[in-house]
Design a protein around this motif. Structure first.
Motif, PDB file in Angstrom:
ATOM      1  N   THR A  15       4.820  -8.707   6.958  1.00 39.97           N
ATOM      2  CA  THR A  15       4.647  -8.394   5.524  1.00 39.97           C
ATOM      3  C   THR A  15       3.414  -7.534   5.262  1.00 39.97           C
ATOM      4  O   THR A  15       3.337  -6.852   4.239  1.00 39.97           O
ATOM      5  CB  THR A  15       4.527  -9.689   4.693  1.00 39.97           C
ATOM      6  N   GLY A  16       2.414  -7.570   6.201  1.00 36.72           N
ATOM      7  CA  GLY A  16       1.191  -6.802   6.010  1.00 36.72           C
ATOM      8  C   GLY A  16       0.276  -7.388   4.956  1.00 36.72           C
ATOM      9  O   GLY A  16      -0.627  -6.713   4.463  1.00 36.72           O
ATOM     10  N   SER A  17       0.500  -8.668   4.615  1.00 36.49           N
ATOM     11  CA  SER A  17      -0.279  -9.287   3.554  1.00 36.49           C
ATOM     12  C   SER A  17      -0.321 -10.796   3.751  1.00 36.49           C
ATOM     13  O   SER A  17       0.715 -11.417   4.031  1.00 36.49           O
ATOM     14  CB  SER A  17       0.340  -8.956   2.191  1.00 36.49           C
ATOM     15  N   PHE A  18      -1.538 -11.372   3.585  1.00 38.74           N
ATOM     16  CA  PHE A  18      -1.647 -12.828   3.655  1.00 38.74           C
ATOM     17  C   PHE A  18      -0.939 -13.484   2.467  1.00 38.74           C
ATOM     18  O   PHE A  18      -0.342 -14.547   2.602  1.00 38.74           O
ATOM     19  CB  PHE A  18      -3.126 -13.243   3.692  1.00 38.74           C
ATOM     20  N   ARG A  52      -7.901  -2.528   6.816  1.00 37.90           N
ATOM     21  CA  ARG A  52      -7.079  -1.587   6.057  1.00 37.90           C
ATOM     22  C   ARG A  52      -6.488  -2.266   4.823  1.00 37.90           C
ATOM     23  O   ARG A  52      -6.527  -3.499   4.678  1.00 37.90           O
ATOM     24  CB  ARG A  52      -5.960  -1.052   6.938  1.00 37.90           C
ATOM     25  N   THR A  53      -5.897  -1.435   3.952  1.00 38.83           N
ATOM     26  CA  THR A  53      -5.250  -1.971   2.751  1.00 38.83           C
ATOM     27  C   THR A  53      -4.096  -2.880   3.142  1.00 38.83           C
ATOM     28  O   THR A  53      -3.918  -3.961   2.581  1.00 38.83           O
ATOM     29  CB  THR A  53      -4.722  -0.827   1.858  1.00 38.83           C
ATOM     30  N   LYS A  54      -3.339  -2.409   4.137  1.00 39.75           N
ATOM     31  CA  LYS A  54      -2.236  -3.219   4.655  1.00 39.75           C
ATOM     32  C   LYS A  54      -2.642  -3.757   6.017  1.00 39.75           C
ATOM     33  O   LYS A  54      -3.053  -3.009   6.896  1.00 39.75           O
ATOM     34  CB  LYS A  54      -0.959  -2.377   4.783  1.00 39.75           C
ATOM     35  N   ILE A  55      -2.551  -5.057   6.165  1.00 42.09           N
ATOM     36  CA  ILE A  55      -2.943  -5.684   7.426  1.00 42.09           C
ATOM     37  C   ILE A  55      -1.943  -5.316   8.518  1.00 42.09           C
ATOM     38  O   ILE A  55      -0.723  -5.391   8.319  1.00 42.09           O
ATOM     39  CB  ILE A  55      -3.008  -7.215   7.260  1.00 42.09           C
ATOM     40  N   VAL A  56      -2.445  -4.892   9.682  1.00 42.17           N
ATOM     41  CA  VAL A  56      -1.575  -4.500  10.799  1.00 42.17           C
ATOM     42  C   VAL A  56      -2.048  -5.203  12.064  1.00 42.17           C
ATOM     43  O   VAL A  56      -3.227  -5.550  12.199  1.00 42.17           O
ATOM     44  CB  VAL A  56      -1.579  -2.972  11.024  1.00 42.17           C
ATOM     45  N   PRO A  57      -1.153  -5.401  13.007  1.00 41.33           N
ATOM     46  CA  PRO A  57      -1.556  -6.036  14.272  1.00 41.33           C
ATOM     47  C   PRO A  57      -2.452  -5.108  15.090  1.00 41.33           C
ATOM     48  O   PRO A  57      -2.285  -3.892  15.085  1.00 41.33           O
ATOM     49  CB  PRO A  57      -0.226  -6.273  14.993  1.00 41.33           C
ATOM     50  N   THR A  58      -3.387  -5.706  15.801  1.00 41.43           N
ATOM     51  CA  THR A  58      -4.200  -4.972  16.782  1.00 41.43           C
ATOM     52  C   THR A  58      -3.329  -4.757  18.022  1.00 41.43           C
ATOM     53  O   THR A  58      -2.218  -5.276  18.112  1.00 41.43           O
ATOM     54  CB  THR A  58      -5.426  -5.809  17.160  1.00 41.43           C
TER      55      THR A  58
END
Length: 288
Positions: A15-18, A52-58
């Motif tokens: 989802t890119g969001s908590f 980032r604005t949208k959370i992404v996996p490392t």
């Protein structure tokens, strides 16, 4: 590392969001953040880029995401398999409408003795309807009359069944071992219209100039049997049909018989079906 932590991580990664991830798995946002933080602490690696604005996996998170998909898929498969063992799916069996009920009931009873907890969905109908249901995989197998080749199905013969004359106990034919078909000329007769050999029988009678005095027509075999016992008329039917007050008499010059078989799909994915087929093949179909 716990399964729920993997689910939480996947929710955030997808989802890119908590906030959205918390809604997806129905927990609070603080609980979601704490779960991910604990997972990262246990693995001693950063899994999500929060800058980032949208959370992404490392990069490490991407590797976990690839593995997590396989883990969650395997868990789902295991759960489904265990549920099917705990609550097996009922066997869906199509049964020829003109097959006597007693031998079918004995087969089901015998199978359930050997496989406690087994359940069935039984559907009856004419042979053509049963083949259509099997073709569409709406049933797992059918017990039906064998009619020519059926290369699309696996087939195993169960038994062969002659046709006999059913007469009330007080009828003169009831005292005979057998009678010729011509002896039925002019006799009151109950016509079984659902019989799959109806046309073949009619042809034989016409060729021999034998005419019955039809007193009743029905597509219900139990009704035909009851009315024979009541003295309304005689009828010809497969030999496995039995009822109180009725005597079977052999027809010495009537050679029509039927072959009953079980048919199923080669690729059937029903674990208990193979055992049912073996039991059906070894079943004593003539047992009272």
């Amino acid at each position: 590392m716990e399964l729920r932590q993997i689910k939480h991580f996947m929710a955030v990664a997808e989802t890119g969001s908590f906030t959205k991830a918390s809604e997806r798995v129905s927990i609070s946002q603080p609980a979601m953040s704490a779960s991910i933080a604990k997972l990262e602490s246990e693995l001693q690696v950063k899994l999500l880029d929060r800058s980032r604005t949208k959370i992404v996996p490392t990069p490490a998170g991407m590797r976990l995401k690839d593995r997590a998909n396989a883990i969650l898929s395997a868990c789902s498969s295991i759960k489904a398999e265990l549920r099917s063992v705990a609550t097996p799916q009922p066997l869906r069996i199509g049964v020829l409408k003109t097959l006597a009920t007693r031998p079918i009931a004995n087969l089901i009873s015998g199978y359930r003795c050997l496989v406690p907890g087994a359940s069935f969905i039984l559907v009856d109908g004419p042979a053509e309807d049963l083949r259509k249901r099997l073709s569409e995989k709406r049933v797992d197998a059918i017990i039906t009359r064998l009619e020519g080749e059926a290369p699309e199905f696996r087939t195993r013969e169960l038994f062969r069944e002659k046709f006999v004359l059913a007469a009330p106990m007080d009828h003169r034919f009831a005292k005979e071992q057998s009678v010729r078909l011509s002896a039925l000329d002019g006799e009151p007769y109950i016509s079984r219209t659902a019989c799959e050999t109806f046309q073949a029988t009619t042809k034989v009678l016409t060729e021999r100039s034998i005419k019955f005095r039809v007193t009743y027509r029905t597509d219900q075999d139990d009704r035909a049997l009851s009315l024979v016992a009541a003295g309304v008329g005689l009828t010809m039917l497969p030999e496995l049909f039995r009822a109180p007050g009725i005597q079977h008499v052999q027809l010495s010059d009537f050679e029509i018989e039927r072959t009953i078989a079980i048919q199923w799909h080669e690729d059937a994915e029903v674990p208990q079906l193979s055992q049912f087929i073996k039991i059906a093949a070894s079943h004593d179909w003539q047992a009272a």
